[in-house]
Scaffold this motif. Structure first.
Motif, PDB file in Angstrom:
ATOM      1  N   ASP A 139      -0.618 -54.649  11.020  1.00  0.00           N
ATOM      2  CA  ASP A 139      -1.988 -54.596  10.499  1.00  0.00           C
ATOM      3  C   ASP A 139      -2.983 -54.256  11.600  1.00  0.00           C
ATOM      4  O   ASP A 139      -2.865 -54.730  12.725  1.00  0.00           O
ATOM      5  CB  ASP A 139      -2.383 -55.951   9.896  1.00  0.00           C
ATOM      6  N   GLY A 140      -3.984 -53.458  11.258  1.00  0.00           N
ATOM      7  CA  GLY A 140      -5.162 -53.306  12.101  1.00  0.00           C
ATOM      8  C   GLY A 140      -4.946 -52.654  13.435  1.00  0.00           C
ATOM      9  O   GLY A 140      -5.695 -52.906  14.381  1.00  0.00           O
ATOM     10  N   VAL A 141      -3.924 -51.797  13.575  1.00  0.00           N
ATOM     11  CA  VAL A 141      -3.650 -51.180  14.874  1.00  0.00           C
ATOM     12  C   VAL A 141      -3.787 -49.663  14.834  1.00  0.00           C
ATOM     13  O   VAL A 141      -3.342 -48.972  15.744  1.00  0.00           O
ATOM     14  CB  VAL A 141      -2.235 -51.561  15.380  1.00  0.00           C
ATOM     15  N   GLY A 142      -4.397 -49.144  13.777  1.00  0.00           N
ATOM     16  CA  GLY A 142      -4.508 -47.698  13.671  1.00  0.00           C
ATOM     17  C   GLY A 142      -3.208 -47.097  13.167  1.00  0.00           C
ATOM     18  O   GLY A 142      -2.536 -47.649  12.301  1.00  0.00           O
ATOM     19  N   LYS A 143      -2.822 -45.976  13.735  1.00  0.00           N
ATOM     20  CA  LYS A 143      -1.638 -45.259  13.277  1.00  0.00           C
ATOM     21  C   LYS A 143      -0.369 -46.069  13.518  1.00  0.00           C
ATOM     22  O   LYS A 143      -0.154 -46.603  14.605  1.00  0.00           O
ATOM     23  CB  LYS A 143      -1.536 -43.915  13.996  1.00  0.00           C
ATOM     24  N   ALA A 144       0.476 -46.143  12.471  1.00  0.00           N
ATOM     25  CA  ALA A 144       1.767 -46.822  12.574  1.00  0.00           C
ATOM     26  C   ALA A 144       2.892 -45.803  12.451  1.00  0.00           C
ATOM     27  O   ALA A 144       2.708 -44.701  11.915  1.00  0.00           O
ATOM     28  CB  ALA A 144       1.895 -47.880  11.488  1.00  0.00           C
ATOM     29  N   ALA A 145       4.070 -46.161  12.965  1.00  0.00           N
ATOM     30  CA  ALA A 145       5.235 -45.289  12.828  1.00  0.00           C
ATOM     31  C   ALA A 145       5.569 -45.106  11.354  1.00  0.00           C
ATOM     32  O   ALA A 145       5.511 -46.046  10.568  1.00  0.00           O
ATOM     33  CB  ALA A 145       6.422 -45.889  13.574  1.00  0.00           C
ATOM     34  N   ARG A 146       5.933 -43.889  10.972  1.00  0.00           N
ATOM     35  CA  ARG A 146       6.242 -43.597   9.581  1.00  0.00           C
ATOM     36  C   ARG A 146       7.604 -44.184   9.210  1.00  0.00           C
ATOM     37  O   ARG A 146       8.542 -44.168  10.025  1.00  0.00           O
ATOM     38  CB  ARG A 146       6.257 -42.089   9.347  1.00  0.00           C
ATOM     39  N   PRO A 147       7.739 -44.699   7.986  1.00  0.00           N
ATOM     40  CA  PRO A 147       9.030 -45.253   7.553  1.00  0.00           C
ATOM     41  C   PRO A 147      10.182 -44.273   7.725  1.00  0.00           C
ATOM     42  O   PRO A 147      11.279 -44.651   8.145  1.00  0.00           O
ATOM     43  CB  PRO A 147       8.793 -45.584   6.076  1.00  0.00           C
ATOM     44  N   GLU A 148       9.945 -42.983   7.410  1.00  0.00           N
ATOM     45  CA  GLU A 148      11.026 -42.008   7.521  1.00  0.00           C
ATOM     46  C   GLU A 148      11.439 -41.781   8.973  1.00  0.00           C
ATOM     47  O   GLU A 148      12.608 -41.493   9.262  1.00  0.00           O
ATOM     48  CB  GLU A 148      10.632 -40.679   6.867  1.00  0.00           C
ATOM     49  N   ASP A 149      10.496 -41.931   9.916  1.00  0.00           N
ATOM     50  CA  ASP A 149      10.849 -41.786  11.330  1.00  0.00           C
ATOM     51  C   ASP A 149      11.696 -42.970  11.794  1.00  0.00           C
ATOM     52  O   ASP A 149      12.625 -42.803  12.594  1.00  0.00           O
ATOM     53  CB  ASP A 149       9.590 -41.671  12.184  1.00  0.00           C
ATOM     54  N   MET A 150      11.349 -44.162  11.319  1.00  0.00           N
ATOM     55  CA  MET A 150      12.150 -45.333  11.679  1.00  0.00           C
ATOM     56  C   MET A 150      13.533 -45.252  11.040  1.00  0.00           C
ATOM     57  O   MET A 150      14.554 -45.462  11.697  1.00  0.00           O
ATOM     58  CB  MET A 150      11.427 -46.613  11.264  1.00  0.00           C
ATOM     59  N   ALA A 151      13.589 -44.944   9.753  1.00  0.00           N
ATOM     60  CA  ALA A 151      14.870 -44.894   9.049  1.00  0.00           C
ATOM     61  C   ALA A 151      15.756 -43.772   9.568  1.00  0.00           C
ATOM     62  O   ALA A 151      16.992 -43.835   9.439  1.00  0.00           O
ATOM     63  CB  ALA A 151      14.624 -44.726   7.556  1.00  0.00           C
ATOM     64  N   GLY A 152      15.160 -42.750  10.182  1.00  0.00           N
ATOM     65  CA  GLY A 152      15.937 -41.630  10.694  1.00  0.00           C
ATOM     66  C   GLY A 152      16.919 -42.017  11.784  1.00  0.00           C
ATOM     67  O   GLY A 152      17.871 -41.281  12.061  1.00  0.00           O
ATOM     68  N   ALA A 153      16.710 -43.159  12.422  1.00  0.00           N
ATOM     69  CA  ALA A 153      17.600 -43.602  13.491  1.00  0.00           C
ATOM     70  C   ALA A 153      18.791 -44.403  12.965  1.00  0.00           C
ATOM     71  O   ALA A 153      19.637 -44.827  13.753  1.00  0.00           O
ATOM     72  CB  ALA A 153      16.818 -44.462  14.492  1.00  0.00           C
ATOM     73  N   LEU A 154      18.869 -44.602  11.651  1.00  0.00           N
ATOM     74  CA  LEU A 154      19.866 -45.511  11.078  1.00  0.00           C
ATOM     75  C   LEU A 154      21.008 -44.766  10.405  1.00  0.00           C
ATOM     76  O   LEU A 154      20.885 -43.606  10.003  1.00  0.00           O
ATOM     77  CB  LEU A 154      19.188 -46.442  10.070  1.00  0.00           C
ATOM     78  N   ASP A 155      22.108 -45.469  10.262  1.00  0.00           N
ATOM     79  CA  ASP A 155      23.273 -44.972   9.540  1.00  0.00           C
ATOM     80  C   ASP A 155      23.102 -45.335   8.071  1.00  0.00           C
ATOM     81  O   ASP A 155      23.352 -46.471   7.672  1.00  0.00           O
ATOM     82  CB  ASP A 155      24.539 -45.600  10.117  1.00  0.00           C
ATOM     83  N   LYS A 156      22.679 -44.380   7.251  1.00  0.00           N
ATOM     84  CA  LYS A 156      22.332 -44.682   5.859  1.00  0.00           C
ATOM     85  C   LYS A 156      23.555 -44.968   5.001  1.00  0.00           C
ATOM     86  O   LYS A 156      23.426 -45.505   3.898  1.00  0.00           O
ATOM     87  CB  LYS A 156      21.501 -43.546   5.273  1.00  0.00           C
ATOM     88  N   GLN A 157      24.744 -44.637   5.477  1.00  0.00           N
ATOM     89  CA  GLN A 157      25.946 -45.011   4.743  1.00  0.00           C
ATOM     90  C   GLN A 157      26.251 -46.492   4.932  1.00  0.00           C
ATOM     91  O   GLN A 157      26.884 -47.112   4.074  1.00  0.00           O
ATOM     92  CB  GLN A 157      27.135 -44.166   5.199  1.00  0.00           C
ATOM     93  N   ARG A 158      25.802 -47.025   6.043  1.00  0.00           N
ATOM     94  CA  ARG A 158      26.054 -48.437   6.333  1.00  0.00           C
ATOM     95  C   ARG A 158      24.865 -49.310   5.964  1.00  0.00           C
ATOM     96  O   ARG A 158      25.012 -50.456   5.543  1.00  0.00           O
ATOM     97  CB  ARG A 158      26.363 -48.605   7.833  1.00  0.00           C
ATOM     98  N   THR A 159      23.652 -48.769   6.130  1.00  0.00           N
ATOM     99  CA  THR A 159      22.426 -49.555   6.034  1.00  0.00           C
ATOM    100  C   THR A 159      21.640 -49.187   4.784  1.00  0.00           C
ATOM    101  O   THR A 159      21.281 -48.022   4.584  1.00  0.00           O
ATOM    102  CB  THR A 159      21.549 -49.314   7.274  1.00  0.00           C
ATOM    103  N   ALA A 160      21.359 -50.182   3.952  1.00  0.00           N
ATOM    104  CA  ALA A 160      20.528 -49.964   2.766  1.00  0.00           C
ATOM    105  C   ALA A 160      19.065 -49.874   3.189  1.00  0.00           C
ATOM    106  O   ALA A 160      18.567 -50.760   3.902  1.00  0.00           O
ATOM    107  CB  ALA A 160      20.721 -51.101   1.779  1.00  0.00           C
ATOM    108  N   ILE A 161      18.366 -48.822   2.780  1.00  0.00           N
ATOM    109  CA  ILE A 161      16.951 -48.667   3.092  1.00  0.00           C
ATOM    110  C   ILE A 161      16.156 -49.228   1.917  1.00  0.00           C
ATOM    111  O   ILE A 161      16.164 -48.667   0.819  1.00  0.00           O
ATOM    112  CB  ILE A 161      16.576 -47.194   3.336  1.00  0.00           C
TER     113      ILE A 161
END
Length: 449
Positions: free
Chosen positions: A387-409
């Motif tokens: 909250d209240g910090v201006g621009k935040a990292a986008r969800p898709e940028d964070m999820a891009g580092a994950l193994d989507k076959q293993r990790t439920a988004i």
């Protein structure tokens, strides 16, 4: 500094903190001893020249934990300790600790009033005026030592206006605040090395493979030669490692050794931070002697919130069924992610519970570097935003580092209660939930406890 930091139960003090915040609300950070800062210190009587012996701490990761361990051991040994740290998590008063206690509201309010009047609308920044106020408070209250943490960098940090500490400490270097400190490990190390002072010893913590490969130690050695600084380096002059079942051993090149309990802060990386703390106290052992009993007691009693902190109370913990755990960590860069990855591996080996992440990061951080070490261990990922910090990292940028076959988004949310309920309802059996990625997320959790 962000408006989210300024909530305070004392309304009058909150209004004054808002006034401090407004001083640099739209001003880019400009590191250095700028004329308005120097002028305010002069108006306050140059309090930075009238301080107790100082242990000055810089680094990217671990400096707060290292400072907390030194404070706890020194206080267990009967010493009176001042401390200056940032950011705060619940109350601004946490930043300025006088003789073991956060600064009192009335004293803080009076110092803010004095500083703002003396400043006379000069273009001073929030951190400059906060540091000046802290120095004034420290100069007027007796203590045996002052533990002084840099805010950003080292060489041009406002705290570095002190003339000569008793010892300097530099903890692990990582890639963070690169827009101010430079793009490489070596650039950042040069800035941190700026806290070294002539003829003053400096403790250098473990730097890891990344730092060693990227010239960090070269920067430290170059700075030490220029200033005739005696370096006391991890792996060469001292070591701190686990020993047996639940103990650790601190050794120095001069043959001394200490068998101590590990610090009461979860995570294998805290043993390396304990080593830096013990190394600093070893260098100061003649001036500030401590018994092994006092050091052990201090390590057992150390507290440093939002660094792999288990949350057992409060509204979020109340949502957990039997066997579930909730953890909180404010780390947000590559080294912090690596430390959490080590902990995730240890948890998996310990009991195999599924690990669920609730993560939000500021937009200037590197989500991939932070999340990559955690990715192999994650059952689910819930994106959120500070909250209240201006621009935040986008969800898709964070999820891009994950193994989507293993990790439920799971769906993005800023409602932690909804996130926890969603994880529990989707989870198979008891698991662990880790909220991480930003100290601003940590603030939000801790304020509800």
């Amino acid at each position: 500094m962000h408006r989210a930091d300024l909530t305070h139960p004392n309304q009058s003090l909150q209004e004054k903190l808002e006034a401090l915040y407004a001083l640099n609300r739209h001003t880019p950070i400009d590191l250095g001893f700028r004329p308005p800062y120097v002028a305010l210190l002069e108006q306050l009587g140059n309090p930075q020249e009238h301080l107790p012996p100082i242990i000055h701490v810089a680094g990217t990761n671990g400096k707060g934990s290292t400072l907390a361990m030194m404070r706890s051991m020194l206080e267990s040994g009967g010493y009176t300790v001042h401390a200056y740290t940032s950011p705060h998590l619940v109350s601004f008063n946490e930043r300025i600790v006088l003789g073991g206690q956060p600064i009192a509201d009335d004293l803080l309010e009076g110092l803010i009033d004095e500083a703002l009047v003396l400043n006379a609308d000069a273009p001073i920044t929030f951190f400059e005026v906060t540091t000046a106020i802290a120095f004034k408070a420290f100069s007027e209250a007796k203590a045996d030592l002052l533990l002084l943490e840099t805010g950003l960098g080292g060489r041009l940090d406002s705290t570095n206006i002190i003339s000569k500490p008793a010892v300097s400490v530099i903890t692990r270097i990582s890639l963070d605040h690169t827009e101010f400190l430079g793009p490489t490990y070596q650039d950042i190390a040069r800035e941190k090395a700026g806290i070294m002072k002539y003829d003053t010893p400096c403790i250098v913590g473990i730097q890891g493979a990344e730092g060693l490969e990227n010239g960090v130690m070269n920067s430290f050695v170059d700075a030490s030669v220029d200033k005739n600084v005696a370096l006391f380096c991890a792996g060469k002059d001292w070591s701190c490692e686990p020993e047996g079942a639940g103990d650790m051993i601190f050794k120095t090149a001069d043959g001394s050794s200490l068998h101590l309990p590990p610090p009461d802060l979860p995570g294998a990386h805290q043993i390396e931070n304990a080593g830096a703390a013990l190394a600093a106290l070893h260098v100061l052992r003649d001036q500030f002697p401590l018994t092994e009993k006092a050091m052990a007691e201090g390590l057992r009693n150390v507290r440093w919130p939002a660094r792999l902190q288990r949350i057992d109370t409060g509204p979020l913990a109340a949502l957990l069924p039997a066997g579930w755990e909730l953890w909180l960590d404010g780390g947000h860069n590559d080294s912090a992610g690596a430390a959490l990855g080590v902990q995730a591996a240890a948890w998996q080996a310990q009991d195999g519970k599924a690990l669920h992440l609730i993560c939000g990061m500021k937009g200037d951080k590197d989500p991939a570097a932070f999340l990559a070490p955690l990715a192999p261990y994650l059952a689910s990922f819930t994106p959120t935003a500070p909250d209240g910090v201006g621009k935040a990292a986008r969800p898709e940028d964070m999820a891009g580092a994950l193994d989507k076959q293993r990790t439920a988004i799971l769906p993005e949310t800023q409602d932690f209660s909804a996130a926890v309920r969603g994880i529990v309802s989707e989870g198979q059996g008891p698991g662990r939930i880790l909220i991480c990625g930003s100290l601003y997320l940590a603030q939000k959790v801790l304020k509800d406890l």
